[in-house]
Design an enzyme around this catalytic site. Sequence first.
Site, short mmCIF file in Angstrom:
data_model
loop_
_atom_site.label_atom_id
_atom_site.label_comp_id
_atom_site.label_asym_id
_atom_site.label_seq_id
_atom_site.Cartn_x
_atom_site.Cartn_y
_atom_site.Cartn_z
N CYS A 41 -74.48 -21.90 59.13
CA CYS A 41 -74.46 -23.24 58.53
C CYS A 41 -73.16 -23.98 58.82
O CYS A 41 -73.01 -25.14 58.45
CB CYS A 41 -74.67 -23.13 57.03
SG CYS A 41 -76.15 -22.22 56.59
N HIS A 64 -71.46 -28.77 53.70
CA HIS A 64 -72.75 -28.14 53.97
C HIS A 64 -73.57 -28.14 52.68
O HIS A 64 -73.05 -27.83 51.60
CB HIS A 64 -72.53 -26.71 54.47
CG HIS A 64 -73.77 -25.89 54.46
ND1 HIS A 64 -74.95 -26.33 55.01
CD2 HIS A 64 -74.03 -24.66 53.94
CE1 HIS A 64 -75.88 -25.41 54.83
NE2 HIS A 64 -75.35 -24.39 54.18
N ASN A 109 -81.70 -26.63 51.97
CA ASN A 109 -80.62 -26.14 52.82
C ASN A 109 -81.15 -26.03 54.25
O ASN A 109 -81.96 -25.16 54.55
CB ASN A 109 -80.15 -24.78 52.27
CG ASN A 109 -79.04 -24.15 53.12
OD1 ASN A 109 -78.89 -24.45 54.29
ND2 ASN A 109 -78.29 -23.26 52.50
C1 LIG Z 1 -79.42 -17.88 45.54
C2 LIG Z 1 -78.82 -18.40 44.24
C3 LIG Z 1 -79.39 -19.77 43.91
C4 LIG Z 1 -79.19 -17.43 43.12
O1 LIG Z 1 -78.57 -17.88 41.92
P1 LIG Z 1 -77.78 -16.86 41.00
O2 LIG Z 1 -77.36 -17.60 39.82
O3 LIG Z 1 -76.71 -16.24 41.86
O4 LIG Z 1 -78.91 -15.81 40.67
P2 LIG Z 1 -78.77 -14.24 40.46
O5 LIG Z 1 -79.23 -13.55 41.70
O6 LIG Z 1 -77.44 -13.90 39.89
O7 LIG Z 1 -79.83 -14.02 39.32
C5 LIG Z 1 -79.64 -14.59 38.04
C6 LIG Z 1 -80.91 -14.42 37.24
O8 LIG Z 1 -81.92 -15.26 37.84
C7 LIG Z 1 -83.04 -14.44 38.19
N1 LIG Z 1 -83.57 -14.96 39.45
C8 LIG Z 1 -83.16 -14.67 40.72
N2 LIG Z 1 -83.89 -15.38 41.59
C9 LIG Z 1 -84.77 -16.10 40.87
C10 LIG Z 1 -85.76 -17.01 41.21
N3 LIG Z 1 -86.02 -17.34 42.49
N4 LIG Z 1 -86.46 -17.59 40.22
C11 LIG Z 1 -86.22 -17.29 38.93
N5 LIG Z 1 -85.29 -16.43 38.53
C12 LIG Z 1 -84.57 -15.84 39.51
C13 LIG Z 1 -82.51 -13.05 38.33
O9 LIG Z 1 -83.53 -12.11 38.13
C14 LIG Z 1 -81.49 -13.01 37.25
O10 LIG Z 1 -82.13 -12.83 36.03
P3 LIG Z 1 -81.43 -11.98 34.81
O11 LIG Z 1 -80.18 -12.75 34.45
O12 LIG Z 1 -82.47 -11.96 33.75
O13 LIG Z 1 -81.13 -10.65 35.41
C15 LIG Z 1 -77.28 -18.51 44.34
O14 LIG Z 1 -76.71 -17.21 44.37
C16 LIG Z 1 -76.84 -19.24 45.57
O15 LIG Z 1 -77.16 -20.40 45.76
N6 LIG Z 1 -76.05 -18.59 46.42
C17 LIG Z 1 -75.55 -19.23 47.62
C18 LIG Z 1 -76.67 -19.24 48.58
C19 LIG Z 1 -76.37 -20.04 49.77
O16 LIG Z 1 -75.79 -21.08 49.66
N7 LIG Z 1 -76.79 -19.51 50.91
C20 LIG Z 1 -76.65 -20.17 52.11
C21 LIG Z 1 -75.23 -20.19 52.51
S1 LIG Z 1 -75.04 -21.11 53.85
#
Ligand SMILES: CC(C)(COP(=O)(O)OP(=O)(O)OC[C@H]1O[C@@H](n2cnc3c(N)ncnc32)[C@H](O)[C@@H]1OP(=O)(O)O)[C@@H](O)C(=O)NCCC(=O)NCCS
Length: 356
Positions: free
Chosen positions: A142, A281, A312
């Site tokens: 990205c 980004h 994204n």
């Molecule tokens: C992917 C992303 C949105 C996930 O959000 P997060 O807050 O980190 O989520 P987590 O993996 O810590 O999970 C938090 C909770 O949400 C839940 N969860 C995870 N994915 C889920 C989904 N798609 N829908 C609903 N709940 C979800 C998990 O089970 C967890 O539940 P719990 O608290 O009961 O255990 C976030 O990590 C993110 O945006 N990361 C950067 C990604 C990115 O930018 N990638 C490209 C880079 S160029």
Amino acid sequence: MSADAVGTSGTGGATPPRRERPTLATRRGPEHARIMGVGAWRPTRVVTNAEVCEHIDSTDEWIRQRTGIESRGWADAETSVIDMSVHAGAEALAAAGVDASSIGAVIVATVSHPYQTPAAATQVADRLGATPAAAWDISAGCAAFCHALAQAADLVRGGTAEHVLVVGVDKLSDFTDLTDRSTAFLFADGAGAVVVGPSDTPAIAPTVWGSDGSMWDVIKTRTSWLEHRGVTDPAAVEWPALQQEGQKVFRWAVFAMAPLALRAIEAAGLTPDDLDAFIPHQANMRIIDKLASQVGLPDHVAIARDIRTTGNTSAASVPLAMHRMLAEGQAASGGYALLVGFGAGLSYAAQVVVLP
Ligand SMILES: CC(C)(COP(=O)(O)OP(=O)(O)OC[C@H]1O[C@@H](n2cnc3c(N)ncnc32)[C@H](O)[C@@H]1OP(=O)(O)O)[C@@H](O)C(=O)NCCC(=O)NCCS
């Protein structure tokens, strides 16, 4: 042996007589480069969070809260990364008022061109009539658009090409597992392009960039192509869809990209107060907001939030967001915009530019 003499050494043979030879010619371009025009291609198919949730256990509310995404666009099966690039590139050329025949190089930044070789860029150049321009792809996740922009500015300033077409394009729907709860709601398709050419005044400030290969595996394709070789049962090896450790990426982006942004502002000889627009980004709305606050952007700086309806789009996200800001009047031509790219590799690059 001196630089201006021909001879052999260390071969044990007789040394030929020394002869004088001319110094190599060198080439230098204009002192400055600028973005002359921007173009975009967006899919017409709008994919809502509700549609994404047909395949994963999630909700519209969770996706909006955690990412800021309300909908995204997916290209249809017939539309390729090359088609998308050609549309965006043609608009950028028209906006720049530059004929395709005066493009000396085409750089396509992408991770989703589905051929290992050849590069997408040669076909993009051919279909736009930018022949026989040098053409190549770059892979920096990205962050790749900001890398390609740095290359383009140096190619112009070095006199290697008068004009360079830079395309950021990704069709991530081809490399997303729609049942993967950690990526399915995030990734999308699109293309953005800019023409870089000569400028009378500085308009692309020095790029600051780098990589951290110790975290190469936090965003990657699940399998390598070699794992598919000789496999006759398609179910035996997973499709090389993108996978990520979301929390690690999130923490890294928030921790490491604010100092990078500040270094880019300093390299431009500016302070945050001098900026007109911030175009990072479009990874996640929460990352965008945290970066803006850590960099200390004043209220007058317009912040790109294209992710809301675009998702994204990896290498396409910065030029797409720039195109929208200019088209919708959120930022004006001539303004100073801070671009920040970051992603797989891990790779990152940032620079301040004058908006076209
Ligand atoms: C992917 C992303 C949105 C996930 O959000 P997060 O807050 O980190 O989520 P987590 O993996 O810590 O999970 C938090 C909770 O949400 C839940 N969860 C995870 N994915 C889920 C989904 N798609 N829908 C609903 N709940 C979800 C998990 O089970 C967890 O539940 P719990 O608290 O009961 O255990 C976030 O990590 C993110 O945006 N990361 C950067 C990604 C990115 O930018 N990638 C490209 C880079 S160029």
